[in-house]
Design an enzyme around this catalytic site. Structure first.
Site, PDB file in Angstrom:
ATOM      1  N   HIS A   1       3.890  10.674   0.412  1.00  0.00           N
ATOM      2  CA  HIS A   1       3.476  12.054   0.680  1.00  0.00           C
ATOM      3  C   HIS A   1       4.726  12.889   0.909  1.00  0.00           C
ATOM      4  CE1 HIS A   1      -0.762  11.015   0.944  1.00  0.00           C
ATOM      5  NE2 HIS A   1      -0.476  10.067   1.821  1.00  0.00           N
TER       6      HIS A   1
ATOM      7  N   ASP B   1       0.849  -1.191   0.000  1.00  0.00           N
ATOM      8  CA  ASP B   1       0.000   0.000   0.000  1.00  0.00           C
ATOM      9  C   ASP B   1       0.889   1.247   0.000  1.00  0.00           C
ATOM     10  OD1 ASP B   1      -2.214   1.614  -0.050  1.00  0.00           O
ATOM     11  OD2 ASP B   1      -2.872   1.192   1.996  1.00  0.00           O
TER      12      ASP B   1
END
Length: 427
Positions: A308, A304
């Site tokens: 960011h 996953d």
């Protein structure tokens, strides 16, 4: 020009066996596997301390491309994958714009073509991921998607999901479900319970995941279709999937290393790099997810991978959810092998074979005549995870600062060396 590569005396994972042999690669193909190979080679590698494995496949990554390339792009994501021994990925559709049209699929496949990584786009279930009208799955499949999902958010309407399952099944397209009830989450940012109480923030109750997992199982059973459950994190979901499989429901699932190796205690540091969705949960959940990995209830280990920027992750309470993991997933998961809980072939099955099977992709094995797509790893090489040395644009690494044992040191696709740990080979 593809080099001729001779790897001597290497332990090789072939299906359920590990054998010591020489490997000879030429013209992008595994040409010979034998106890002793004597062939002219451009490169000779001493494999005495190495393991050769089929390239791993991560069926759940976020490459952020198009539209969010300040976080990651296809090129840096592919580089991160190769450094983690991953030669194929399925990238989720919550990009900007979302992967709900053929143009987006073609853009991704074209940009990824020269990376050495098989990048398979996952198309949206609903247009713009709004949960309303279904996408044109036939057109998306023709363009090159491998599955459909609205990952990043759930399909809230059960009837919409039921129709999606039926239409996708008719096209032999897997459906990947992000199991989350948004009304239960209600702004939660960590696991509901000890973590949320100690941090004085809203929590994410496990009922959110469990309720939608149950719904998807019922929908798949009633329609005689199949469903894949993403990033399983709770004891309840593991048990429901186990029972559903026992009753013949066509359900598969995945989890990430942090869900079977870490707990919510990590977020007590108020470091947003340990925040993801679903969140790190309790020791009871961790143990149940681990049991599911070991007994085969959980089919795949994925990352996953959710990059960011450091700026976004600076504020604990307002940071977006997500961690990166492609460069560390194999090394972290090796903890199970070192502890004697899984054999290496069993780990490879969960990280290479099962994901490809679920996505209807050809199995990759190290055998004569097969494409030379393989990874060399040193299972005993100890190293410390330094986010600043990673190939991803992002730095929100779940294993940062920790020492891991075992690492991919060379990745080959189509007979070409795509990644080499130069520090390792200099030692």
């Amino acid at each position: 020009m593809r080099p001729k590569i001779l790897i001597r005396n290497v332990q090789t994972v072939q299906h359920d066996r590990v054998t010591r042999c020489d490997l000879y690669l030429a013209d992008g193909i595994v040409q010979k596997i034998a106890a002793c190979v004597d062939e002219p080679a451009d490169l000779r590698i001493d494999g005495t301390n190495l393991i050769a494995m089929p390239g791993l496949f991560d069926m759940h990554v976020h490459l952020r491309d198009p539209g969010q390339t300040q976080k990651e792009d296809i090129l840096t994501g592919a580089a991160a994958a190769l450094a983690g021994g991953i030669t194929g990925v399925a990238c989720m559709p919550n990009t900007t714009p979302a992967i709900d049209c053929t143009e987006a699929v073609r853009y991704i496949r074209k940009k990824a073509a020269a990376t050495g990584v098989t990048v398979l786009p996952v198309g949206c279930i609903t247009k713009e991921m709004k949960g309303e009208s279904l996408c044109d799955y036939a057109a998306l499949k023709e363009a090159g998607i491998c599955a459909i999902s609205d990952d990043g958010r759930p399909v809230e309407c059960a009837e919409t999901m039921r129709q999606a399952l039926l239409k996708a099944y008719a096209l032999n397209l897997p459906v990947i479900s992000h199991c989350e009830d948004l009304s239960i989450i209600n702004g939660g940012i960590v696991n509901y319970g000890l973590a949320s109480e100690m941090l004085h923030v809203k929590g994410m109750d496990r009922a959110s995941e469990d309720s939608i997992t149950a719904r998807e199982i019922v929908l798949a059973a009633s329609t005689h279709t199949r469903i894949h459950i993403a990033h399983v994190s709770t004891k309840g979901s593991v048990e429901m999937i186990r029972q559903a499989k026992a009753h013949g429901v066509h359900v598969t699932c995945e989890t990430c290393p942090h869900y079977f190796l870490m707990t919510e205690s990590y977020v007590l540091t108020r470091d947003a790099d340990y925040r993801m969705n679903p969140p790190l949960r309790t020791e009871e959940d961790r143990a149940a997810v681990l049991e599911g990995v070991l007994d085969g209830t959980i089919d795949c280990i994925v990352t996953d991978h959710a990059p960011h920027t450091p700026e976004e992750k600076r504020d604990f309470e307002h940071a977006p959810n997500g961690v990166i993991g492609m460069e560390t997933s194999f090394a972290a998961s090796l903890k199970l092998v070192h502890a004697g809980k899984l054999t290496l072939p069993q780990l490879v099955r969960r990280m290479a074979e099962n994901p490809r099977r679920i996505l209807n992709q050809l199995s990759e094995q190290i055998e004569v005549g097969a494409a030379a797509n393989l990874v060399l790893a040193d299972l005993n090489y100890c190293w410390t995870v330094d986010p600043e040395k990673m190939h991803s644009k992002a730095r929100n690494a779940i294993w940062k600062g920790q020492q891991l044992k075992g690492k991919p040191v060379l990745t080959i696709t189509d007979g070409i060396i795509r990644y080499q740990d130069t520090a390792y080979f200099k030692k």
